[in-house]
Design a protein around this motif. Structure first.
Motif, PDB file in Angstrom:
ATOM      1  N   VAL A  30      43.815  81.679  27.791  1.00 33.39           N
ATOM      2  CA  VAL A  30      44.148  81.748  26.371  1.00 33.39           C
ATOM      3  C   VAL A  30      44.140  80.330  25.806  1.00 33.39           C
ATOM      4  O   VAL A  30      44.116  79.347  26.544  1.00 33.39           O
ATOM      5  N   LYS A  31      44.172  80.252  24.478  1.00 33.26           N
ATOM      6  CA  LYS A  31      44.249  78.947  23.817  1.00 33.26           C
ATOM      7  C   LYS A  31      45.550  78.845  23.038  1.00 33.26           C
ATOM      8  O   LYS A  31      46.106  79.845  22.583  1.00 33.26           O
ATOM      9  N   THR A  32      46.037  77.618  22.887  1.00 31.72           N
ATOM     10  CA  THR A  32      47.198  77.326  22.051  1.00 31.72           C
ATOM     11  C   THR A  32      46.802  76.183  21.133  1.00 31.72           C
ATOM     12  O   THR A  32      46.375  75.126  21.612  1.00 31.72           O
ATOM     13  N   ILE A  33      46.933  76.390  19.819  1.00 35.95           N
ATOM     14  CA  ILE A  33      46.401  75.453  18.823  1.00 35.95           C
ATOM     15  C   ILE A  33      47.501  74.967  17.898  1.00 35.95           C
ATOM     16  O   ILE A  33      48.309  75.757  17.412  1.00 35.95           O
ATOM     17  N   THR A  34      47.506  73.673  17.614  1.00 31.86           N
ATOM     18  CA  THR A  34      48.321  73.080  16.551  1.00 31.86           C
ATOM     19  C   THR A  34      47.388  72.376  15.590  1.00 31.86           C
ATOM     20  O   THR A  34      46.536  71.589  16.013  1.00 31.86           O
ATOM     21  N   GLY A  35      47.554  72.650  14.274  1.00 25.22           N
ATOM     22  CA  GLY A  35      46.733  71.985  13.269  1.00 25.22           C
ATOM     23  C   GLY A  35      46.293  72.958  12.202  1.00 25.22           C
ATOM     24  O   GLY A  35      45.798  74.051  12.508  1.00 25.22           O
ATOM     25  N   ALA A  36      46.471  72.570  10.917  1.00 21.77           N
ATOM     26  CA  ALA A  36      46.092  73.445   9.809  1.00 21.77           C
ATOM     27  C   ALA A  36      44.580  73.528   9.651  1.00 21.77           C
ATOM     28  O   ALA A  36      44.044  74.559   9.229  1.00 21.77           O
ATOM     29  N   ALA A  37      43.874  72.432   9.945  1.00 18.14           N
ATOM     30  CA  ALA A  37      42.412  72.447  10.013  1.00 18.14           C
ATOM     31  C   ALA A  37      42.080  72.434  11.499  1.00 18.14           C
ATOM     32  O   ALA A  37      41.851  71.383  12.083  1.00 18.14           O
ATOM     33  N   PRO A  38      42.128  73.604  12.131  1.00  9.23           N
ATOM     34  CA  PRO A  38      42.385  73.650  13.576  1.00  9.23           C
ATOM     35  C   PRO A  38      41.273  73.083  14.443  1.00  9.23           C
ATOM     36  O   PRO A  38      40.083  73.224  14.134  1.00  9.23           O
ATOM     37  N   PRO A  39      41.673  72.445  15.542  1.00 10.66           N
ATOM     38  CA  PRO A  39      40.707  72.134  16.598  1.00 10.66           C
ATOM     39  C   PRO A  39      40.219  73.436  17.211  1.00 10.66           C
ATOM     40  O   PRO A  39      40.775  74.506  16.951  1.00 10.66           O
ATOM     41  N   THR A  40      39.181  73.348  18.035  1.00  8.27           N
ATOM     42  CA  THR A  40      38.587  74.555  18.607  1.00  8.27           C
ATOM     43  C   THR A  40      38.646  74.533  20.129  1.00  8.27           C
ATOM     44  O   THR A  40      38.657  73.478  20.754  1.00  8.27           O
ATOM     45  N   VAL A  41      38.688  75.736  20.688  1.00  7.64           N
ATOM     46  CA  VAL A  41      38.591  75.934  22.130  1.00  7.64           C
ATOM     47  C   VAL A  41      37.561  77.035  22.334  1.00  7.64           C
ATOM     48  O   VAL A  41      37.839  78.212  22.069  1.00  7.64           O
ATOM     49  N   GLN A  42      36.355  76.665  22.765  1.00 14.93           N
ATOM     50  CA  GLN A  42      35.291  77.640  22.923  1.00 14.93           C
ATOM     51  C   GLN A  42      34.177  77.050  23.779  1.00 14.93           C
ATOM     52  O   GLN A  42      34.083  75.838  23.947  1.00 14.93           O
ATOM     53  N   LYS A  47      29.859  74.852  29.080  1.00 16.85           N
ATOM     54  CA  LYS A  47      31.158  74.203  29.294  1.00 16.85           C
ATOM     55  C   LYS A  47      32.164  74.732  28.279  1.00 16.85           C
ATOM     56  O   LYS A  47      31.808  75.065  27.154  1.00 16.85           O
ATOM     57  N   MET A  48      33.439  74.800  28.695  1.00 10.20           N
ATOM     58  CA  MET A  48      34.510  75.103  27.762  1.00 10.20           C
ATOM     59  C   MET A  48      34.895  73.788  27.083  1.00 10.20           C
ATOM     60  O   MET A  48      35.238  72.807  27.750  1.00 10.20           O
ATOM     61  N   GLU A  49      34.834  73.775  25.743  1.00 11.40           N
ATOM     62  CA  GLU A  49      35.104  72.550  24.997  1.00 11.40           C
ATOM     63  C   GLU A  49      36.397  72.685  24.193  1.00 11.40           C
ATOM     64  O   GLU A  49      36.584  73.656  23.451  1.00 11.40           O
ATOM     65  N   LEU A  50      37.266  71.692  24.338  1.00  2.00           N
ATOM     66  CA  LEU A  50      38.481  71.564  23.536  1.00  2.00           C
ATOM     67  C   LEU A  50      38.227  70.408  22.593  1.00  2.00           C
ATOM     68  O   LEU A  50      38.166  69.242  23.024  1.00  2.00           O
ATOM     69  N   ALA A  51      38.036  70.704  21.304  1.00  2.00           N
ATOM     70  CA  ALA A  51      37.542  69.701  20.369  1.00  2.00           C
ATOM     71  C   ALA A  51      38.485  69.508  19.190  1.00  2.00           C
ATOM     72  O   ALA A  51      38.822  70.470  18.490  1.00  2.00           O
ATOM     73  N   VAL A  58      48.416  65.981  12.835  1.00  2.00           N
ATOM     74  CA  VAL A  58      48.687  66.183  14.259  1.00  2.00           C
ATOM     75  C   VAL A  58      47.894  67.394  14.735  1.00  2.00           C
ATOM     76  O   VAL A  58      47.913  68.446  14.090  1.00  2.00           O
ATOM     77  N   GLN A  59      47.189  67.247  15.852  1.00  4.69           N
ATOM     78  CA  GLN A  59      46.429  68.367  16.400  1.00  4.69           C
ATOM     79  C   GLN A  59      46.648  68.456  17.909  1.00  4.69           C
ATOM     80  O   GLN A  59      46.865  67.457  18.593  1.00  4.69           O
ATOM     81  N   ASN A  60      46.551  69.678  18.412  1.00  8.55           N
ATOM     82  CA  ASN A  60      46.718  69.949  19.835  1.00  8.55           C
ATOM     83  C   ASN A  60      45.872  71.173  20.178  1.00  8.55           C
ATOM     84  O   ASN A  60      45.993  72.207  19.528  1.00  8.55           O
ATOM     85  N   THR A 220      36.669  65.298  22.404  1.00 11.05           N
ATOM     86  CA  THR A 220      36.360  66.582  23.021  1.00 11.05           C
ATOM     87  C   THR A 220      36.538  66.481  24.528  1.00 11.05           C
ATOM     88  O   THR A 220      35.953  65.608  25.173  1.00 11.05           O
ATOM     89  N   LEU A 221      37.352  67.372  25.075  1.00 11.01           N
ATOM     90  CA  LEU A 221      37.509  67.534  26.515  1.00 11.01           C
ATOM     91  C   LEU A 221      36.668  68.734  26.936  1.00 11.01           C
ATOM     92  O   LEU A 221      36.830  69.821  26.397  1.00 11.01           O
ATOM     93  N   SER A 222      35.765  68.533  27.902  1.00  7.06           N
ATOM     94  CA  SER A 222      34.853  69.585  28.338  1.00  7.06           C
ATOM     95  C   SER A 222      35.121  69.936  29.791  1.00  7.06           C
ATOM     96  O   SER A 222      35.273  69.042  30.632  1.00  7.06           O
TER      97      SER A 222
END
Length: 233
Positions: A30-42, A47-51, A58-60, A220-222
């Motif tokens: 699953v993904k957990t996101i912080t941020g109104a203009a959200p980062p992505t996990v897909q 590769k799975m990218e956390l961007a 603040v973003q997470n 981006t963490l891949s």
């Protein structure tokens, strides 16, 4: 009861869009996101990218098992992760990946953890805690950029020797770490530093997180692959 060694091998070829963590999410990821203009996990290109995005906030972005701590530390043999990170990581960005108990927006506040980490630059560090024994974030002498590298945590072969009448301990009392170097060779790191998680006997989950403080920095963490070996029963 059978004591077979079981292997789970996660790869992210094809379309993967993990659900947001919650009661209705089906796992394991699953993904957990912080941020109104959200980062992505897909997934992207195998590769799975956390961007993170360039919005000044603040973003997470976290990719985990949603605090389903299904890996008993006493049955865990090894976990290998193939990962890469944005070149020239910004000072406001921190990426952490490895094993954790219940997640926290601040990885250093996770009670039980063994994490590879990049904080504000591309120098790889390791930090760990079992609630009693703690290793502060310490550089391993290697960097990570856009080339996929392998990271290994060995819970099976280490031994912590103790003088009698104390008994020597194995496995989680002396976790062996290795990282693929720039020549593509897997080499031990911290050969003379004890990574001791023996005070913890509960469960863990794979944990991947990238975050930033307020600012427009991106990163981006891949993750290409997660390979876990553990004992059945």
């Amino acid at each position: 009861m059978s004591k077979d060694v079981l292997t789970v091998d996660y790869r992210f070829v094809g379309k993967h869009r993990p659900a947001t963590d919650g009661a209705s999410a089906n796992g394991p990821w699953v993904k957990t996101i912080t941020g109104a203009a959200p980062p992505t996990v897909q997934s992207n290109a195998g590769k799975m990218e956390l961007a993170l995005t360039a919005t000044n906030e603040v973003q997470n972005a976290c990719f985990s098992w949603g605090d389903e701590l299904g890996l008993s530390i006493d049955k865990l043999i090894s976990i290998d992760i193939w990962a890469s990170i944005t070149a020239s990581l910004a000072a406001a960005v921190t990426a952490s990946f490895g094993l954790a108990s219940a997640r926290n927006d601040a990885p250093g506040s996770i009670t039980n953890r063994l994490l590879w980490q990049l904080a504000g630059d591309n120098n790889v560090k390791v930090q760990s805690s079992d609630g009693t024994n703690t290793l502060a974030a310490t550089a391993v002498g290697h960097t990570l950029t856009t080339t996929i590298r392998r990271f290994s945590m060995d819970f099976g072969s280490g031994v912590l020797t103790q003088a009698p009448p104390a008994l020597s301990k194995g496995g989680k009392a002396n976790v062996k770490l290795a990282m693929e170097n720039s020549q593509g060779l897997l080499r031990p790191v911290f050969p003379n530093t004890l990574v001791n998680l023996s005070a913890y006997s509960g469960g863990l989950q794979p944990f991947f997180q990238i975050q930033k403080t307020v600012g427009t920095a991106v990163g981006t963490l891949s993750i290409e692959r997660v390979l876990i070996n553990y004992r059945q029963g």
